[in-house]
Design an enzyme around this catalytic site. Structure first.
Site, PDB file in Angstrom:
ATOM      1  N   TYR A 119     -26.704  88.197  -3.640  1.00  0.00           N
ATOM      2  CA  TYR A 119     -25.944  86.686  -3.720  1.00  0.00           C
ATOM      3  C   TYR A 119     -24.617  87.055  -3.331  1.00  0.00           C
ATOM      4  O   TYR A 119     -23.866  86.054  -2.535  1.00  0.00           O
ATOM      5  CB  TYR A 119     -26.088  86.282  -5.133  1.00  0.00           C
ATOM      6  CG  TYR A 119     -27.186  86.029  -5.895  1.00  0.00           C
ATOM      7  CD1 TYR A 119     -27.523  84.598  -5.445  1.00  0.00           C
ATOM      8  CD2 TYR A 119     -28.061  86.650  -6.700  1.00  0.00           C
ATOM      9  CE1 TYR A 119     -28.954  83.971  -5.962  1.00  0.00           C
ATOM     10  CE2 TYR A 119     -29.148  86.285  -7.093  1.00  0.00           C
ATOM     11  CZ  TYR A 119     -29.869  85.067  -6.740  1.00  0.00           C
ATOM     12  OH  TYR A 119     -31.008  84.468  -7.374  1.00  0.00           O
TER      13      TYR A 119
ATOM     14  N   ASN B  96     -32.462  74.736  -3.027  1.00  0.00           N
ATOM     15  CA  ASN B  96     -32.817  74.865  -1.812  1.00  0.00           C
ATOM     16  C   ASN B  96     -34.092  73.789  -1.643  1.00  0.00           C
ATOM     17  O   ASN B  96     -35.132  73.933  -2.499  1.00  0.00           O
ATOM     18  CB  ASN B  96     -33.618  76.328  -1.747  1.00  0.00           C
ATOM     19  CG  ASN B  96     -34.430  76.446  -0.425  1.00  0.00           C
ATOM     20  OD1 ASN B  96     -34.331  75.670   0.282  1.00  0.00           O
ATOM     21  ND2 ASN B  96     -34.950  77.736  -0.447  1.00  0.00           N
TER      22      ASN B  96
ATOM     23  N   HIS C  42     -35.898  83.191  -2.070  1.00  0.00           N
ATOM     24  CA  HIS C  42     -36.717  84.338  -2.943  1.00  0.00           C
ATOM     25  C   HIS C  42     -36.073  85.470  -2.459  1.00  0.00           C
ATOM     26  O   HIS C  42     -36.155  86.739  -3.241  1.00  0.00           O
ATOM     27  CB  HIS C  42     -38.288  84.275  -2.799  1.00  0.00           C
ATOM     28  CG  HIS C  42     -38.905  84.545  -1.707  1.00  0.00           C
ATOM     29  ND1 HIS C  42     -39.200  83.220  -0.817  1.00  0.00           N
ATOM     30  CD2 HIS C  42     -39.295  85.694  -0.913  1.00  0.00           C
ATOM     31  CE1 HIS C  42     -39.619  83.950   0.192  1.00  0.00           C
ATOM     32  NE2 HIS C  42     -39.838  85.035   0.273  1.00  0.00           N
TER      33      HIS C  42
ATOM     34  N   GLU D 194     -44.384  90.326   0.798  1.00  0.00           N
ATOM     35  CA  GLU D 194     -43.709  90.830   2.143  1.00  0.00           C
ATOM     36  C   GLU D 194     -43.382  92.260   2.213  1.00  0.00           C
ATOM     37  O   GLU D 194     -42.658  92.742   2.753  1.00  0.00           O
ATOM     38  CB  GLU D 194     -42.380  90.171   1.956  1.00  0.00           C
ATOM     39  CG  GLU D 194     -42.376  88.747   2.134  1.00  0.00           C
ATOM     40  CD  GLU D 194     -41.022  87.984   1.998  1.00  0.00           C
ATOM     41  OE1 GLU D 194     -40.025  88.632   2.051  1.00  0.00           O
ATOM     42  OE2 GLU D 194     -41.119  86.585   2.167  1.00  0.00           O
TER      43      GLU D 194
END
Length: 156
Positions: A87, A110, A119, A145
């Site tokens: 962040y 979002n 995410h 991912e």
């Protein structure tokens, strides 16, 4: 002209809103709803992204938010699959290194989840942070991912 459709995904039903070829939003809904017929050239890339078959880059999005939120969402879009950012780093890239809470709020607002992969934004200590669709979905997306998550919720 605004159009919508609802698709069934591993995350439940998702309502996709478009203005022409531009994606406006991706939201979770409880059930299938009547929708419009969306051109497959427009719908296909979005559904492929949500299914994990492609990244959201190149999908045209029409953002509705503050200047800072749009900068944050565009910075998030620069992340590749399997890449995470804190962040704090996102605040820096969005133009205000001290706006960590503001970028967390932007992630929470979002409009195009998964396509704008918020995410992939995690805490500075590699903790998951939050996700407005729930941490189980955030874990699923990150694992899909290729990222690993420890039992205590740290991404590595």
């Amino acid at each position: 002209m605004t159009q919508q459709t609802v698709i069934e995904t591993e995350f439940g039903y998702l309502k996709l809103m478009f203005d022409g070829a531009d994606l406006l939003s991706v939201t979770r809904v409880k059930a299938r709803e009547p929708g419009d017929v969306i051109d497959s050239a427009i719908l296909g890339p979005v559904t492929d992204c949500i299914a994990g078959k492609r990244d959201g880059g190149g999908i045209p999005i029409q953002f509705s938010g503050s200047v800072f939120q749009v900068r944050a969402w565009n910075a998030i879009r620069s992340l590749q699959a399997g890449e995470v950012m804190s962040y704090t780093e996102l605040a820096k890239r969005a133009g205000n290194v001290r706006a960590t809470r503001a970028v967390a709020a932007a992630c929470g607002k979002n409009p195009c989840a998964i396509v704008v992969p918020c995410h992939r934004i995690i805490r500075r200590d590699n903790g998951l942070g939050g996700f407005f669709w729930g941490l189980n979905i955030k874990r699923t997306l990150l694992k899909r991912e290729g990222l690993r998550i420890s039992a205590d919720g740290r991404v590595f």
